[in-house]
Design an enzyme around this catalytic site. Structure first.
Site, mmCIF file in Angstrom:
data_model
loop_
_atom_site.group_PDB
_atom_site.id
_atom_site.type_symbol
_atom_site.label_atom_id
_atom_site.label_comp_id
_atom_site.label_asym_id
_atom_site.label_seq_id
_atom_site.Cartn_x
_atom_site.Cartn_y
_atom_site.Cartn_z
ATOM 1 N N GLU A 1 -2.744 11.415 3.176
ATOM 2 C CA GLU A 1 -3.817 11.227 4.153
ATOM 3 C C GLU A 1 -3.817 12.419 5.097
ATOM 4 O O GLU A 1 -2.760 12.939 5.444
ATOM 5 C CB GLU A 1 -3.620 9.949 4.966
ATOM 6 N N GLU B 1 0.851 -1.191 0.000
ATOM 7 C CA GLU B 1 0.000 0.000 0.000
ATOM 8 C C GLU B 1 0.889 1.243 0.000
ATOM 9 O O GLU B 1 1.863 1.316 0.758
ATOM 10 C CB GLU B 1 -0.903 0.003 1.234
#
Length: 399
Positions: free
Chosen positions: A148, A143
């Site tokens: 974020e 990932e």
């Protein structure tokens, strides 16, 4: 979002705008759904491994073009709805769109220009997962979290790698803050990762704030050498951001101006035996010009670009090529017109080999400092005449 080189970098490494290999500019009429040839939806309210509170829909109420060249993902507070989440009747809806099954990418520069929302309990993300997710599961698939943010931290964004042995709260996370305590939600910013076979960097508005390499996993698998797909989502709640509170206003929107994937090249001289460099014979620019090793001189005949996405090594807009598509010892190496054949697909490995299939690029003569020796394929054996290093800059090279 789920908590779930060989080479020497030059001190003046730069990034240039270059060849776009995939993009979505989000052009279209107001209220139109995202392009179905590029995007699909994750749908449901099972918490997504993070105890999230929203139900992801495929409705234009949650993901639609705004008519001004943007995609808008909107989180809404819902009343008297029929959506059911893991904790009961859902309080929120939002959207999570992804390119799984539509397109995926191996290496390159992946960037998006985004204006993120604000508010406690709000969790926007721009990220990637390995496209073998359904076969090997998470975190073995890998990932790459390009951006974020959690609403209670308006001045910070995070870039993270997750893989086996370094996932969840143990992910390889770095944080970037804007100068003068500016909030990210006040304006658009460009979030980007530059990804090669042996490094992944994160940047905001062109400011690279961290680079990770296989050394950072401390012996655990580096699972970033295969194709990944792109995801945008806007979560509400979850174990990391916590739930919305009385200060959180709805609806909240994540506005995406564009997303682009660039073909990333690593450019510079390829240095080998006796500190000499791979050289195009007499700077020839015709097809089938031989390649040799020669004293390093900084000339264009020694300026190579390694494209990780298609495996080519190029000089003078030609590709390093195995003569007559040979697959045996003693096969001579040359430059030729790029054609996509396996004879032009190479890999610079962490151990310093330049491989084509099961063979290595080799200097024909092994004596020290032998100038103008030709290059060939030979079975990999670890000898000094098969070892190379790239004196590189990471660039997006114009096609």
């Amino acid at each position: 979002m789920i908590f779930v080189l060989i080479g020497i970098l030059s001190l003046s490494a730069q990034v240039y705008s270059g060849r776009v290999v995939w993009s979505d500019e989000f052009s279209g009429r107001k209220g139109q759904a995202p392009d179905s040839s590029k995007w699909k939806y994750d749908i449901g309210g099972e918490g997504w491994g993070n105890q999230e509170l929203e139900y992801y829909t495929n409705s234009v109420n949650n993901a639609a073009l705004d008519g001004n060249g943007n995609l808008v993902i909107t989180a809404r507070r819902e009343n008297n709805n029929n959506f059911h989440c893991w904790y009961g009747r859902c309080q929120y809806t939002s959207a999570r769109i992804l390119t799984l099954g539509k397109s995926s990418h191996k290496y390159g520069a992946i960037e998006a220009r985004i204006k993120i929302p604000k508010g406690n309990g709000i969790w926007p993300a721009f990220w990637m997962l390995g496209d073998d997710l359904q076969q090997v599961g998470w975190p073995k698939c890998g990932e790459i979290d390009i951006m974020e943010n959690i609403g209670k931290e308006p001045f910070e964004v995070h870039g993270t790698l997750h893989g086996p042995g370094y996932s969840g709260g143990d992910g390889l996370t770095s944080t970037y803050r804007l100068p003068n305590k500016k909030a990210f939600g006040d304006d658009f910013h460009v979030y980007r990762t530059d990804w090669t076979s042996n490094s992944i960097s994160f940047s905001v508005d062109g400011h690279r704030y961290v680079t990770k390499t296989p050394a950072d996993t401390h012996g655990k698998p580096w699972v970033f050498t295969h194709n990944f797909f792109i995801i945008f989502n806007l979560a509400v709640g979850g174990g990391w951001p916590g739930p919305p509170d009385a200060s959180t206003r709805f609806p909240q929107s994540m506005v995406i101006d564009y997303v682009r994937v660039y073909s990333l090249g690593r450019q510079g001289a390829i240095q080998g035996l006796g500190d000499q460099c791979v050289d195009v014979l007499e700077a020839g620019q015709e097809g089938e010009t031989l390649v040799q090793i020669s004293n390093c001189n900084g000339s264009e005949s020694q300026n190579w670009t390694l494209y990780d996405d298609d495996g080519t090594i190029r000089a003078f807009d030609k590709c390093l090529d195995v003569s007559d598509t040979g697959t045996a010892n003693d096969t001579i190496v040359q430059i030729s017109d790029c054609n996509g054949n396996d004879s032009q697909k190479w890999e610079l490995t962490p151990s310093g080999d330049i491989t084509n299939g099961n063979y290595c690029l080799e200097v024909i003569q092994t004596e020290e400092k032998v100038n103008t020796s030709r290059l060939q394929l030979w079975g990999c054996n670890g000898n000094a005449n098969q070892k190379w290093k790239l004196m590189e800059e990471i660039v997006d090279v114009e096609s």
